[in-house]
Design an enzyme around this catalytic site. Structure first.
Site, short mmCIF file in Angstrom:
data_model
loop_
_atom_site.label_atom_id
_atom_site.label_comp_id
_atom_site.label_asym_id
_atom_site.label_seq_id
_atom_site.Cartn_x
_atom_site.Cartn_y
_atom_site.Cartn_z
N GLU A 45 0.81 -1.22 0.00
CA GLU A 45 0.00 0.00 0.00
C GLU A 45 0.85 1.27 0.00
O GLU A 45 0.65 2.17 0.80
CB GLU A 45 -0.93 0.00 1.21
CG GLU A 45 -1.94 -1.13 1.15
CD GLU A 45 -2.83 -1.21 2.38
OE1 GLU A 45 -2.42 -0.73 3.45
OE2 GLU A 45 -3.92 -1.77 2.26
N ASP A 61 -8.41 -8.48 4.84
CA ASP A 61 -8.03 -7.40 5.74
C ASP A 61 -8.96 -7.25 6.94
O ASP A 61 -9.73 -6.28 6.99
CB ASP A 61 -7.95 -6.08 4.96
CG ASP A 61 -7.33 -4.95 5.79
OD1 ASP A 61 -6.73 -5.25 6.83
OD2 ASP A 61 -7.46 -3.79 5.38
N GLU A 97 -11.82 -1.76 13.07
CA GLU A 97 -11.92 -0.98 11.83
C GLU A 97 -13.13 -1.39 10.98
O GLU A 97 -13.81 -0.54 10.41
CB GLU A 97 -10.62 -1.17 11.03
CG GLU A 97 -10.61 -0.47 9.68
CD GLU A 97 -9.29 -0.67 8.96
OE1 GLU A 97 -8.37 -1.29 9.52
OE2 GLU A 97 -9.18 -0.17 7.81
#
Lengths: 754, 754
Positions: free
Chosen positions: A315, A409, A437
């Site tokens: 990323e 993820d 998250e």
């Protein structure tokens, strides 16, 4: 005499008045700061029992900082729970003595000649003995930290009202390294943090160390966490500047007595950014020399530094495969085509360079396998395996490859990552995410132990029956230099540490499972509820039931049946299954659900990406066949027709609607349960939890309605009988914007001055 | 009988044990959260006296939310200070009754027929009376909020150990509007905030309102603050979205009983950004209609909404003079040349448009005069006067022009802003800054009351003797529709609210001076020290001395003799007198000090920018002559030769070095004083203050050494005899970088995901 009596009466009156005055003050103070180390006076009936069983604390002769911490904790805990102070003595003087320490530090323990082999380097034994007829409780360990862990265990027994009779406990951790990863930035912001600011005040360190760090250390030690990565994996080279190393050293000095080592994240391009070199090529001698010198410098300031955690070629982060210069914050990834210099090295080259620099000092490299590339058309779920499986055997002994529990993820539900078991010659660590998250962030109640146990308990059959991922990682089945587990912290400056009271349970559960992955999720939930709130049986039953069903509820209203990665962009707050316009294909929800007129789901069988082929044979064959694939993973591995018949007898489309709807009902039920428990909780914590459950109820409905509105626009099918249509139109849900939802990096900042 | 006695004894033992257990808990809890509303039990000797004087609280018959708040505060305060609970009764029953309320709400007060005229709408009287021979204390007001203010006053008397005998107090505020401006962003960051996150949790509002907001309201009401601007003046149009108005309404409902109105900042381009218009021209009927509709919408949700605070055509913010589209965060200002559309309207046009929209609802516009333009070669100190002085008389009655205390920007010392007194037909407000952006931020001790009193007390002679700025603003000398004062808050989520304990004193002092600018700084410091820490006379003397000298110390080590704006770029942390490379000339320190081989200082006389000509005649002539200019302002108004002879007999250069050095010694002395006071303070607050004073000592030395190293490179003169040279070279000081110092906007954010 009358005078005296009236004096006495006045004295009593004053003390009682004061106690009465103070009680409400304490009630007010129930803001969650104490976490599960909540040493409030217990019921007088229980006090009577325990006070007789623990009458004095026998201090070790040689008090190291760690043993001193254990003694302080026992004094604090026992005097709080017993509502009177327990004397500390040098030698046992009566029945009910509590003896703690190591044979080296405590003659009383040495004299017992206990067999401490099973306790190992960090474990402990707790036993009831009766030398010369005197009932005694002994907490013994081979190391000071073992004794501290044992002290917390004894306090937990009392906090949960367990019996102290005939104690015969042996406890040792199953993973050697149990770390917390803080995604904290040097400016105090936290990536994916939902609980205020970073607790590490980099600006004022080292001159000012917040006493809160001591309580952070106590909480971690109480659950056996022994490593803290202080900085974000999206790393900043500045954290390796000498002045920042001195700041980290101030934190390390507070954590040290509690057995917690400090780690830092290493930005791969640091030799260029702060080293003045023109390359970060891991095979360049100048680069290797720079990292060696940097490691030497760090150890000269932090002698027990743990090592580096590295996010490389992931990323937008620089790494050994290609270097593209310091990446501006939040910049999109740029491909090799636009890359001026290209090292073409492997992850092993990069990790081993750092490992060599740290090895002389006993430091470790935790190298993350969370990699995927925009240039790569392969199924994102397969790319880490492609990169790392071939490198097995090439990593130095002090390298640990850190792999997220699932291949994508930290979604509400994922199958395990195919790398587990695929690299037997490499020390592997499982990375979990405590900060939620993707599971409702701080306001939604989602107890994560069942999710983590699901991953750890997945049986690969690689070494026969019961070849669970946990046993592949903890050394039971495969010998590797290190065993480790890691998790991304949910800790911030919010008074209750985690943003919500129930999120404290996930911090607690991670520590307990890192110590022993065999403990049942329900047992951990019960421990936590008793220590944090109340030992009332009805309350404990109610809260544990809420917790145990909570994660499935989230899966139902967000991503049922193996759907995944359907959240809104950036902040990941709320639903966004329609999103299809992001730079990278695999950042778009449509990449994952692949819904079309024919059906929905990602074909990962041989007719599709064939990601199933990366799994251990037993799992591969299980997932390859739509009929043997667990329905919870159906749409993860298969693109199924809308009319696919489910075991419920319903069509897939109807089952989807049913699951989304069930998620909302489950939250409603949790909220109702909570409201029946009000009398057992202080008003302050009750109110916040009640408000948050209200938010979760609204947001579950929002997820359900937005998802159904969107998928119905593709399936073109009616809702099953009796199921309410979405409250608003799809256009409405698509129009919602939340630019300031917390936790996302790169939020709008204000102009220059005022 | 023996049984009974032993029972009684056990009872006593348990209660005492519990009280003893609890006392340390309380001591630990001295984290500053209680602020000056710290109702801990007072010395028993004092308790005896006060308990006899206040024996019961007489509740008003009709309890509005505000009177209920007053009663709660009296119960909480008295029971805390007295260590026993004071009964609440409906009618006075004995001597020592405390009667509070209004004639309308309390028959007991109505019966007294007090003359409350002088108390006005927000004031109160506190009197000792003896109806039918019964000693009674009465707190009476014309309004419920007046009664609440009076209740806090009575508690303050006890907290500071003042006598309650023969009370005859009349108190009313000198400014009608006393607001706190929060430079808080919707993402929770605070511009120029050094105390954590915003206390306004926009993301979770309105569903979750942190109880902390109640304590925020209590603290403000205790010092008479009656307005809160919730959002940053660097405004965000999103805060005017309906969902955000509903969030603000939830905050307003908590503040309302405490007499605090909510205000919002209005981004001038909002009609384009959230209104769908293609212009924000204040004379465009569609724009005017949009603002009217927006005002109507706000008042339908917040009936007592205070109004808008506006930063327009200032540092990149859009405004009536020209529109340049939504400005990206932190973007530099762009000139009209690059401006596609240009309204060419005045500040009056802009302010009046908003005022018209708010007027039907009784709302106000606070329009800031903090303007200066890169395209404008004029002395920055003169530009606001150029823009606003000619507009006097053109603003509608519900517009207040808000002017910073000085012409530049909250520097450690500035002369007053020339606009004060120059616009007699305009309601004017003085804006102060509590958050110490330029005075050492949260770690430096700098008590600001003397600085604010210096500005308020400056005598313009415009209406004869004693035409102080304060009297020009408070209605004593000039009649304007509104009198007002405002200050930028230093409040955040840090447990102690303000980042440091001593910064609480600046919040307190602002409120006290906003209520009555005649109170001496020393008296306010003493009140605060007694309420916050201890009434020990030696302690109070020591702390007040530290506070009273602290601001002059900062002036000495940062900007002596009228120097100004010498701090580092962006975060404004530390010295940067050498900075000369910023986009806008007036952002560079060299623009302000103008040091060259010949001398140092900014010539603002007729031979220079002639800024002196903007001042009232008496001040203009004073500042025009280098010999009559106070030396504290010497280099603000004059470019003086290095050898200029000072009243000390020293040359200007030597005097500069002496002052810089004196600043360091003053901090050293403050630190030494504090260390003599340890025994009077709890360990937790003592340690943080001690650490911060240590930081201030290092940083004062750094400021002194860096400034002398730089100016010596220009003056080329030796240091006076006995003055140590800087510790490092100028190059070293210029090389220092602190990219993550707090408070600056637009700090580095981490990449997209982890």
């Amino acid at each position: 005499m009358p005078m005296l009596r009236s004096d006495a009466v006045r004295q009593i009156a004053i003390v009682i008045a004061f106690a009465l005055l103070v009680l409400p003050t304490l009630a007010q103070a129930e803001d969650g700061y104490d976490l599960w180390l909540r040493y409030r006076p217990i019921e007088t009936s229980a006090q009577r029992v325990y006070r007789a069983q623990v009458t004095e604390i026998v201090a070790p002769a040689a008090a190291s900082p760690t043993l001193a911490a254990a003694q302080r904790e026992l004094e604090r805990g026992l005097s709080g729970l017993f509502a009177h102070s327990v004397p500390v003595v040098a030698q046992p003087t009566r029945t009910g003595a509590l003896v703690f320490g190591t044979p080296a530090s405590s003659p009383a323990i040495a004299a017992l000649h206990l067999d401490l082999a099973a306790a190992g380097g960090e474990g402990y034994v707790i036993r009831s003995i009766a030398p010369r007829g005197r009932r005694t409780i002994v907490i013994a360990a081979n190391s000071d930290i073992g004794a501290l862990y044992g002290a917390f265990h004894l306090l937990r027994l009392i906090q949960t009202r367990a019996s102290l009779l005939d104690l015969d406990i042996i406890s040792a951790p199953r993973f050697a390294l149990r770390t917390l990863d803080h995604w904290d930035n040097l400016d105090g912001t936290m990536e994916r943090g939902y609980s205020g600011h970073s607790i590490f005040d980099w600006h004022r360190l080292p001159d000012w160390v917040d006493p809160r760090i001591i309580d952070y250390a106590r909480a971690n030690a109480s659950i056996g966490i022994n490593g803290a990565v202080l900085t974000n994996v999206a790393a900043n080279a500045t954290s390796l500047r000498r002045d920042y190393i001195e700041k980290a050293a101030a934190v390390a000095s507070v954590l040290r007595p509690y057995g917690i080592r400090v780690y830092l994240t290493a930005r791969f391009s640091a030799p260029i950014e702060i080293g003045g070199l023109d390359t970060a090529d891991p095979l360049d001698p100048r680069v290797r020399a720079w990292w060696r010198a940097k490691a030497d410098e760090i150890y000269s300031i932090i002698p027990d530094f743990g090592g580096f955690l590295v996010k490389a070629n992931s990323e937008g982060q620089p790494g050994p495969q290609d270097y593209r210069g310091p990446t501006p914050a939040g910049a999109a990834m740029t491909g090799p085509s636009r890359n001026p210099r290209n090292y073409q090295r492997t992850h092993a080259d990069g990790a081993n360079m750092l490992a060599e620099a740290l090895a002389p000092h006993g430091g470790l490299v935790m190298w993350r396998a969370f990699v995927y590339a925009a240039e790569n058309p392969r199924d994102r779920a397969m790319q880490a395996f492609d990169d790392f499986a071939p490198l097995d055997g090439q990593f130095l002994a002090n390298v640990i490859v850190q792999v997220k529990n699932g291949p994508i993820d930290f979604q509400p539900r994922e199958p395990i990552h195919p790398l587990f078991g695929a690299t037997p010659r490499t020390s592997m660590s499982m990375e979990l995410q405590i900060t939620k998250e993707y599971l409702g962030q701080a306001t939604h109640l989602a107890y994560l132990a069942p999710m983590w146990r699901e991953a750890l308990g997945t049986d690969t059959r690689l070494r026969g029956e019961n070849s669970t991922v946990a046993r592949l990682l903890d050394g039971s089945l495969v010998r590797t230099p290190h065993t480790a587990i890691a998790a991304v912290a949910n800790i911030g400056t919010d008074r209750n540490w985690s943003g919500s009271h129930f999120d404290q349970a996930n911090w607690y559960a991670y520590g307990r499972l890192a110590w022993d992955h065999q403990i049942a999720s329900e047992a951990i939930a019960e421990e936590w509820a008793r220590m944090t709130f109340s030992n009332d049986e009805a309350f404990v039953r109610g809260v544990v039931a809420m917790m145990m069903g909570s994660r499935e509820a989230v899966v139902d209203y967000m991503t049922p049946l193996g759907l995944t990665h359907l959240m809104a962009t950036g902040h990941h707050y709320g639903p966004g299954p329609w999103v299809s316009d992001l730079d990278r294909p695999e950042w778009n929800p449509v990449y994952y659900h692949r819904a079309d007129a024919g059906g929905i789901g990602f074909d990962r069988t041989a007719t599709g990406s064939n990601a199933v082929s990366q799994y251990a044979p037993a799992l591969a064959s299980l997932y390859a066949d739509i009929d043997t694939t667990p329905e919870d993973f159906l749409l993860w591995f298969h693109h199924a027709p809308w009319d696919h018949r489910m075991t419920s007898g319903r069509t897939l489309w109807d089952e989807l609607v049913v699951r989304y709807t069930r998620g909302v009902s489950r939250v409603h039920a949790m909220h109702q349960t909570w409201q029946t428990l009000a009398s057992h909780v202080d008003a302050e914590r009750y109110a916040q939890i009640d408000a948050f459950l209200g938010i979760q109820e609204h947001e579950a409905q929002w997820w359900r309605d937005a998802s159904i509105a969107y998928f119905q626009s593709i399936s073109r099918r009616p809702l099953p009988e009796g199921y309410a249509p979405p409250e608003h139109t799809l256009e409405y849900y698509e129009s919602l914007r939340f630019p300031y939802a917390p936790g996302a990096p790169g939020r709008t900042a204000a102009p220059f001055r005022n």
